[in-house]
Design a protein around this motif. Sequence first.
Motif, PDB file in Angstrom:
ATOM      1  N   LEU A 189       0.826  -1.210   0.000  1.00  0.00           N
ATOM      2  CA  LEU A 189       0.000   0.000   0.000  1.00  0.00           C
ATOM      3  C   LEU A 189       0.856   1.253   0.000  1.00  0.00           C
ATOM      4  O   LEU A 189       0.507   2.251  -0.632  1.00  0.00           O
ATOM      5  CB  LEU A 189      -0.957  -0.015   1.195  1.00  0.00           C
ATOM      6  CG  LEU A 189      -2.064  -1.062   1.097  1.00  0.00           C
ATOM      7  CD1 LEU A 189      -2.932  -1.055   2.351  1.00  0.00           C
ATOM      8  CD2 LEU A 189      -2.936  -0.807  -0.131  1.00  0.00           C
TER       9      LEU A 189
ATOM     10  N   GLN B  37      -8.804  -0.550 -12.168  1.00  0.00           N
ATOM     11  CA  GLN B  37     -10.157  -0.167 -12.572  1.00  0.00           C
ATOM     12  C   GLN B  37     -10.526   1.204 -11.986  1.00  0.00           C
ATOM     13  O   GLN B  37     -11.075   2.061 -12.688  1.00  0.00           O
ATOM     14  CB  GLN B  37     -11.158  -1.230 -12.093  1.00  0.00           C
ATOM     15  CG  GLN B  37     -12.590  -0.941 -12.545  1.00  0.00           C
ATOM     16  CD  GLN B  37     -13.553  -2.064 -12.179  1.00  0.00           C
ATOM     17  OE1 GLN B  37     -13.129  -3.185 -11.897  1.00  0.00           O
ATOM     18  NE2 GLN B  37     -14.841  -1.777 -12.202  1.00  0.00           N
ATOM     19  N   ALA B  38     -10.198   1.430 -10.719  1.00  0.00           N
ATOM     20  CA  ALA B  38     -10.500   2.718 -10.087  1.00  0.00           C
ATOM     21  C   ALA B  38      -9.722   3.852 -10.749  1.00  0.00           C
ATOM     22  O   ALA B  38     -10.242   4.953 -10.928  1.00  0.00           O
ATOM     23  CB  ALA B  38     -10.183   2.657  -8.590  1.00  0.00           C
ATOM     24  N   THR B  39      -8.484   3.579 -11.133  1.00  0.00           N
ATOM     25  CA  THR B  39      -7.675   4.592 -11.811  1.00  0.00           C
ATOM     26  C   THR B  39      -8.288   4.950 -13.162  1.00  0.00           C
ATOM     27  O   THR B  39      -8.364   6.115 -13.538  1.00  0.00           O
ATOM     28  CB  THR B  39      -6.235   4.082 -12.005  1.00  0.00           C
ATOM     29  OG1 THR B  39      -5.711   3.739 -10.715  1.00  0.00           O
ATOM     30  CG2 THR B  39      -5.351   5.134 -12.634  1.00  0.00           C
TER      31      THR B  39
ATOM     32  N   ALA C  48      -8.756  -4.085  -8.835  1.00  0.00           N
ATOM     33  CA  ALA C  48      -9.566  -3.021  -8.234  1.00  0.00           C
ATOM     34  C   ALA C  48      -8.892  -1.661  -8.408  1.00  0.00           C
ATOM     35  O   ALA C  48      -9.538  -0.667  -8.730  1.00  0.00           O
ATOM     36  CB  ALA C  48      -9.808  -3.311  -6.753  1.00  0.00           C
ATOM     37  N   LEU C  49      -7.575  -1.623  -8.233  1.00  0.00           N
ATOM     38  CA  LEU C  49      -6.859  -0.350  -8.325  1.00  0.00           C
ATOM     39  C   LEU C  49      -6.776   0.161  -9.757  1.00  0.00           C
ATOM     40  O   LEU C  49      -6.968   1.351  -9.998  1.00  0.00           O
ATOM     41  CB  LEU C  49      -5.456  -0.497  -7.738  1.00  0.00           C
ATOM     42  CG  LEU C  49      -5.414  -0.427  -6.215  1.00  0.00           C
ATOM     43  CD1 LEU C  49      -4.023  -0.740  -5.716  1.00  0.00           C
ATOM     44  CD2 LEU C  49      -5.848   0.957  -5.743  1.00  0.00           C
TER      45      LEU C  49
ATOM     46  N   VAL D 234       0.292   4.032  -2.863  1.00  0.00           N
ATOM     47  CA  VAL D 234      -0.348   5.291  -2.478  1.00  0.00           C
ATOM     48  C   VAL D 234       0.251   6.468  -3.265  1.00  0.00           C
ATOM     49  O   VAL D 234      -0.366   7.525  -3.377  1.00  0.00           O
ATOM     50  CB  VAL D 234      -0.231   5.537  -0.949  1.00  0.00           C
ATOM     51  CG1 VAL D 234       1.157   5.967  -0.567  1.00  0.00           C
ATOM     52  CG2 VAL D 234      -1.281   6.548  -0.479  1.00  0.00           C
TER      53      VAL D 234
ATOM     54  N   ARG E  76       1.584   4.586  -9.012  1.00  0.00           N
ATOM     55  CA  ARG E  76       0.332   3.997  -9.494  1.00  0.00           C
ATOM     56  C   ARG E  76       0.245   4.161 -11.013  1.00  0.00           C
ATOM     57  O   ARG E  76      -0.263   3.290 -11.715  1.00  0.00           O
ATOM     58  CB  ARG E  76      -0.860   4.654  -8.808  1.00  0.00           C
ATOM     59  CG  ARG E  76      -1.896   3.648  -8.375  1.00  0.00           C
ATOM     60  CD  ARG E  76      -2.746   4.141  -7.236  1.00  0.00           C
ATOM     61  NE  ARG E  76      -3.340   5.416  -7.454  1.00  0.00           N
ATOM     62  CZ  ARG E  76      -3.125   6.483  -6.677  1.00  0.00           C
ATOM     63  NH1 ARG E  76      -2.323   6.401  -5.641  1.00  0.00           N
ATOM     64  NH2 ARG E  76      -3.711   7.621  -6.930  1.00  0.00           N
TER      65      ARG E  76
ATOM     66  N   GLY F 141      -7.357  -9.754  -6.287  1.00  0.00           N
ATOM     67  CA  GLY F 141      -8.308  -8.680  -6.587  1.00  0.00           C
ATOM     68  C   GLY F 141      -7.772  -7.271  -6.424  1.00  0.00           C
ATOM     69  O   GLY F 141      -8.379  -6.317  -6.922  1.00  0.00           O
ATOM     70  N   LEU F 142      -6.643  -7.116  -5.736  1.00  0.00           N
ATOM     71  CA  LEU F 142      -6.169  -5.766  -5.402  1.00  0.00           C
ATOM     72  C   LEU F 142      -5.732  -4.976  -6.637  1.00  0.00           C
ATOM     73  O   LEU F 142      -6.126  -3.821  -6.833  1.00  0.00           O
ATOM     74  CB  LEU F 142      -5.024  -5.845  -4.385  1.00  0.00           C
ATOM     75  CG  LEU F 142      -4.534  -4.520  -3.814  1.00  0.00           C
ATOM     76  CD1 LEU F 142      -5.673  -3.711  -3.222  1.00  0.00           C
ATOM     77  CD2 LEU F 142      -3.475  -4.753  -2.738  1.00  0.00           C
TER      78      LEU F 142
END
Lengths: 123, 123
Positions: B26, B106-108, B103-104, B30, B35, B99-100
């Motif tokens: 993380l 996709q959110a980006t 998920a990241l 962050v 990212r 899944g991490l």
Amino acid sequence: MRSTETAADRIPAHPDVAAVPLQAVLEALVDPVRRSIVTQLADAAADIRCGDFDLPVSKSTATHHFRVLREAGLIRQHYAGTSRMNTLRRTEFETAFPGLLTALTQATHTAAVTARQESPKAG
Amino acid sequence: MRSTETAADRIPAHPDVAAVPLQAVLEALVDPVRRSIVTQLADAAADIRCGDFDLPVSKSTATHHFRVLREAGLIRQHYAGTSRMNTLRRTEFETAFPGLLTALTQATHTAAVTARQESPKAG
């Protein structure tokens, strides 16, 4: 009565989760104490009173962490009498950040299991 | 030849992803530049040379970010001639943190689409 303040007035507004930037969400979740609050809520079947979390920090520090989580759209707070209660905004958060909460709580549980396996206690 | 150094020697060891703590993962993710590196790798069909990423930082700062990602188990680096190449450790990471990554990224992407919709460019 001269004051019209209600319990609801004591709780600041909650953001629309869809409007919270991913950056704010990750800054909230990178802190292990805040991640612990989220995990305890995810595991609980009910809301948790601020004073009832198992946290390694002072009450005032915990209050700061609750505020960061509230502003990141992760928790909702309300009063029940004089107790400030916390609810995980699971469904709203899942809609805005699909899979993220599940991945994080699963990873936290896996880490906890690994730690227990590596340092077994007698008895 | 007096030196037996090979290209492989120039790249430090890569950690076992399963042994990387969630906290380190993380802390790596962050940072918005890191990212961005991960998202560009996730979107690419192939490895990406260090110099070919679209990043808003200097080369030496980028090198630091690559190191943090490598130590967090997110990327693998190797040399192709004189070029240092980067590979997303997608399968290994998915096994360790299910899944991490999905998920990241996709959110980006959702955040990028929202930003484009809110500030449309003429033409």
